[in-house]
Scaffold this motif. Structure first.
Motif, short mmCIF file in Angstrom:
data_model
loop_
_atom_site.label_atom_id
_atom_site.label_comp_id
_atom_site.label_asym_id
_atom_site.label_seq_id
_atom_site.Cartn_x
_atom_site.Cartn_y
_atom_site.Cartn_z
N MET A 1 2.39 -9.88 5.49
CA MET A 1 3.75 -9.46 5.79
C MET A 1 3.76 -8.57 7.04
O MET A 1 2.99 -7.61 7.12
N ASP A 2 4.59 -8.93 8.03
CA ASP A 2 4.65 -8.20 9.28
C ASP A 2 5.56 -6.98 9.12
O ASP A 2 6.76 -7.10 8.86
N ASN A 3 5.01 -5.79 9.29
CA ASN A 3 5.76 -4.56 9.08
C ASN A 3 6.69 -4.21 10.25
O ASN A 3 7.34 -3.16 10.23
N ASN A 4 6.73 -5.06 11.26
CA ASN A 4 7.59 -4.80 12.42
C ASN A 4 8.81 -5.71 12.47
O ASN A 4 9.63 -5.61 13.39
N THR A 23 15.37 -7.94 3.26
CA THR A 23 14.79 -9.25 3.55
C THR A 23 14.49 -9.37 5.04
O THR A 23 15.31 -8.96 5.87
N ASN A 24 13.33 -9.95 5.36
CA ASN A 24 12.98 -10.11 6.77
C ASN A 24 13.32 -11.52 7.25
O ASN A 24 13.76 -12.38 6.47
N GLU A 25 13.11 -11.76 8.54
CA GLU A 25 13.54 -13.02 9.15
C GLU A 25 12.63 -14.20 8.82
O GLU A 25 12.89 -15.32 9.25
N LYS A 26 11.59 -13.96 8.01
CA LYS A 26 10.79 -15.06 7.50
C LYS A 26 11.23 -15.49 6.11
O LYS A 26 10.65 -16.39 5.50
N GLY A 27 12.26 -14.83 5.59
CA GLY A 27 12.75 -15.15 4.26
C GLY A 27 11.99 -14.43 3.16
O GLY A 27 12.11 -14.80 1.99
N GLU A 28 11.24 -13.41 3.53
CA GLU A 28 10.51 -12.63 2.54
C GLU A 28 11.36 -11.45 2.08
O GLU A 28 11.79 -10.64 2.91
N ILE A 29 11.62 -11.37 0.79
CA ILE A 29 12.32 -10.20 0.24
C ILE A 29 11.26 -9.13 0.05
O ILE A 29 10.49 -9.15 -0.91
N GLU A 30 11.23 -8.19 0.99
CA GLU A 30 10.15 -7.20 0.99
C GLU A 30 10.29 -6.19 -0.15
O GLU A 30 9.29 -5.76 -0.73
N ASN A 31 11.52 -5.81 -0.45
CA ASN A 31 11.75 -4.84 -1.52
C ASN A 31 13.08 -5.12 -2.19
O ASN A 31 14.04 -5.57 -1.53
N ILE A 32 13.15 -4.87 -3.49
CA ILE A 32 14.38 -5.10 -4.23
C ILE A 32 14.47 -4.11 -5.38
O ILE A 32 13.47 -3.79 -6.03
N SER A 69 14.41 5.65 -1.35
CA SER A 69 13.37 6.64 -1.65
C SER A 69 11.98 6.01 -1.72
O SER A 69 10.98 6.69 -1.46
N LYS A 70 11.92 4.72 -2.02
CA LYS A 70 10.62 4.05 -2.16
C LYS A 70 10.06 3.57 -0.82
O LYS A 70 8.84 3.50 -0.64
N VAL A 71 10.94 3.20 0.11
CA VAL A 71 10.45 2.64 1.38
C VAL A 71 11.15 3.30 2.57
O VAL A 71 11.74 2.61 3.41
N PRO A 72 11.09 4.61 2.69
CA PRO A 72 11.79 5.27 3.80
C PRO A 72 11.29 4.82 5.16
O PRO A 72 12.04 4.83 6.14
N GLU A 73 10.03 4.38 5.22
CA GLU A 73 9.45 3.98 6.49
C GLU A 73 10.04 2.65 7.00
O GLU A 73 9.87 2.31 8.18
N LYS A 74 10.73 1.90 6.14
CA LYS A 74 11.28 0.60 6.54
C LYS A 74 12.74 0.67 6.98
O LYS A 74 13.27 -0.29 7.54
N LEU A 75 13.40 1.76 6.69
CA LEU A 75 14.85 1.80 6.85
C LEU A 75 15.32 1.67 8.29
O LEU A 75 16.40 1.14 8.55
N ASN A 76 14.52 2.12 9.24
CA ASN A 76 14.91 2.00 10.65
C ASN A 76 14.79 0.57 11.17
O ASN A 76 15.21 0.29 12.30
N ARG A 77 14.22 -0.31 10.37
CA ARG A 77 14.11 -1.72 10.76
C ARG A 77 15.37 -2.51 10.37
O ARG A 77 15.50 -3.69 10.71
N ILE A 78 16.31 -1.88 9.65
CA ILE A 78 17.51 -2.57 9.19
C ILE A 78 18.45 -2.84 10.37
O ILE A 78 18.85 -1.92 11.08
N VAL A 79 18.79 -4.11 10.57
CA VAL A 79 19.65 -4.50 11.70
C VAL A 79 21.06 -4.87 11.26
O VAL A 79 21.94 -5.12 12.09
#
Length: 519
Positions: A1-4, A23-32, A69-79
């Motif tokens: 899974m690409d973290n960028n 969800t990322n652009e590969k169709g992977e639901i990273e967190n739910i 709260s679980k994935v704060p490091e991912k939130l800035n990737r939200i478009v």
């Protein structure tokens, strides 16, 4: 899974629970994160189903806080973000845009008397084209009419009459606006134009009795509805400034997530309501007088036939006839899973037991009731359970044949989702009844996936739904029809099932009269 990779935030409101996902652009639901409703609805009287609209919103806040709260490091990737909900559930708002009462859900069975008069020439035209019973049923099922007749004080206080998706979008953004593709059911919307009828007095608009001043603004899928409010962002822990995009209703998004936006692929949803959809860029009605709905992407329409309370019937069956199985169940295994494990012990066709799965009337069958025929002393509870599953598939096959006739083109394959799709045996039964290959995709969360695809198209990441489908929706396990089983099902479908409603229509009419539910 690409973290960028960029991410899309989706709030997916189902009838039983809601989900907040990334969800990322590969169709992977990273967190739910899921929030199960308890209870899903309240029934103050028989057949009623109501829920406080703010209950859904508070559940969404809970899920969003847990996700952030679980994935704060991912939130800035939200478009971008979006909301998708179940359908045909209205919210009545006062002048301060506060709910006046609980929402009456889509599965509520109360009926209005339809006292509000229509012009005489409307009735003449409806009668002339054979549409009068359908119009009578539509008016009876319209919540606005029920409120006028039974809660006039509520109706008089109503400033805005909106869908549940509209209200939740308002809570998220502060804007009372919605996607045109979120409106399915008893609203004065011109599905072909993807807009409200220009006049409340328009022929089809007048049926619902909802003044245009009570309606919200509409956007097309992919357009921006607003921005997540700073207040909400601060409360749940999201970055500020996330744009919210118009997508569509749960079924519309599900079809996109299945990669089924094509007139050669049928999309089956085995959910609380079971549906079959085929998508076209031209407007075709799936059955006479039944509209095609706007898809969750622009320039597409979904032709749909629905089985009211579809796989809800299995929940009803397990509660009423199989609750004793819970005593012997180990761990968290459900009663449905125990019954599904026995499906392959019953032959195709359930030894001649046939179920017509009509829990209530439909637009094309306003007199419909459910029926079970073919009982004999060899039949068991397991036979009836399988026969319900087969009956739903028979009914969807009948719907598909009507759709194919309308579009003048046969489909080549089916994609399947919803709770029922998690059973391999149910997928195989479906393939055998339709005589077509049936495929799942990489996730059961197809509604959230489809909404994400629609948002990525809206942001410009993908230039077309075809490009988004190739990147994000990936075909999983495929079930191919067994020739012998299909021959058995074909015989029962053509010689028994399709003849049931025409033969029983008069009987249903008398039952409705007896039950004082005549429409």
């Amino acid at each position: 899974m690409d973290n960028n990779l960029p991410l899309v935030l989706i709030l997916d409101f189902g009838t039983q629970s809601l989900r907040a996902s990334l969800t990322n652009e590969k169709g992977e639901i990273e967190n739910i994160e899921k929030f199960k409703y308890d209870p899903p609805y309240y029934s103050e009287s028989y057949g009623y189903a109501e829920q406080d609209p703010d209950y859904y919103w508070n559940g969404a806040l809970t899920a969003l806080k847990a996700l952030c709260s679980k994935v704060p490091e991912k939130l800035n990737r939200i478009v971008g973000a979006s909301i998708t909900t179940f359908r045909d559930t209205s919210v009545q708002l006062d002048a301060n845009l506060k709910p006046i009462r609980k929402s009456i859900l889509w599965l509520d069975q109360r009926l209005a008397k339809g006292k509000e008069k229509l012009p005489g020439w409307h009735w003449m035209l409806f009668s002339l084209i054979g549409m009068k019973p359908t119009i009578v049923l539509n008016r009876a099922r319209t919540v606005a009419h029920w409120l006028k007749e039974n809660e006039p004080a509520t109706w008089n206080k109503t400033y805005k009459y909106v869908n549940i998706s509209t209200y939740l979008t308002y809570k998220l953004t502060g804007s009372l606006v919605d996607s045109a593709s979120s409106f399915v059911g008893h609203y004065p919307i011109n599905y072909k134009a993807r807009d409200w009828y220009k006049s409340t007095n328009a022929l089809k608009a007048r049926i619902f009795g909802i003044p245009k001043r009570m309606l919200c603004d509409l956007k097309k899928p992919g357009e921006i509805l607003g921005v997540i409010s700073d207040k909400v962002a601060e409360e749940v822990g999201l970055p500020k400034g996330i744009k919210v995009y118009a997508t569509g209703s749960d079924k519309a998004c599900e079809t996109v997530g299945l990669g089924a936006l094509s007139n050669e692929i049928g999309a089956i949803s085995y959910g609380t309501a079971s549906t079959i959809e085929v998508s076209n860029q031209k407007y075709h009605e799936p059955e006479p007088f039944l509209p095609a709905y706007g898809a969750a992407v622009q320039n597409w329409y979904n032709m749909e036939v629905q089985i009211y309370r579809g796989y809800w019937m299995l929940t009803w069956f397990t509660k009423e006839f199989a609750s004793d199985l819970a005593k012997g169940a180990k761990g968290n295994i459900s009663i449905e899973s125990l019954l599904n494990a026995k499906l392959n012990t019953i032959p195709p066709g359930s030894n001649g037991l046939i179920v017509q799965p009509y829990w209530g009337p439909g637009l094309s069958r306003p007199l419909a009731r459910g029926a079970v025929i073919g009982f004999s002393d060899i039949h068991t509870r397991d036979h009836l359970y399988r026969a319900i599953i087969e009956g739903i598939a028979y009914s969807l096959r009948e719907g598909l044949e009507s759709i194919e006739k309308s579009q003048r083109h046969k489909i080549k394959e089916l994609r399947i989702s919803g709770g029922g799709s998690q059973s391999d045996d149910i997928c195989q039964i479906t393939a055998d009844i339709f005589g077509l290959p049936v495929s799942r995709v990489q996730t059961y969360e197809t509604t959230s996936l489809g909404a994400s695809m629609s948002v990525f198209i809206g942001t410009g990441r993908f230039t077309s739904v075809e490009e988004a489908t190739k990147a994000m929706s990936h075909k999983g396990k495929t079930f191919y029809p067994n020739d012998i089983a299909h021959t058995e099902y074909d015989f029962l479908y053509k010689n028994v099932y399709v003849k049931m409603y025409p033969q029983l229509k008069g009987v249903y009419k008398d039952i409705n009269r007896f039950s004082k539910r005549e429409v």
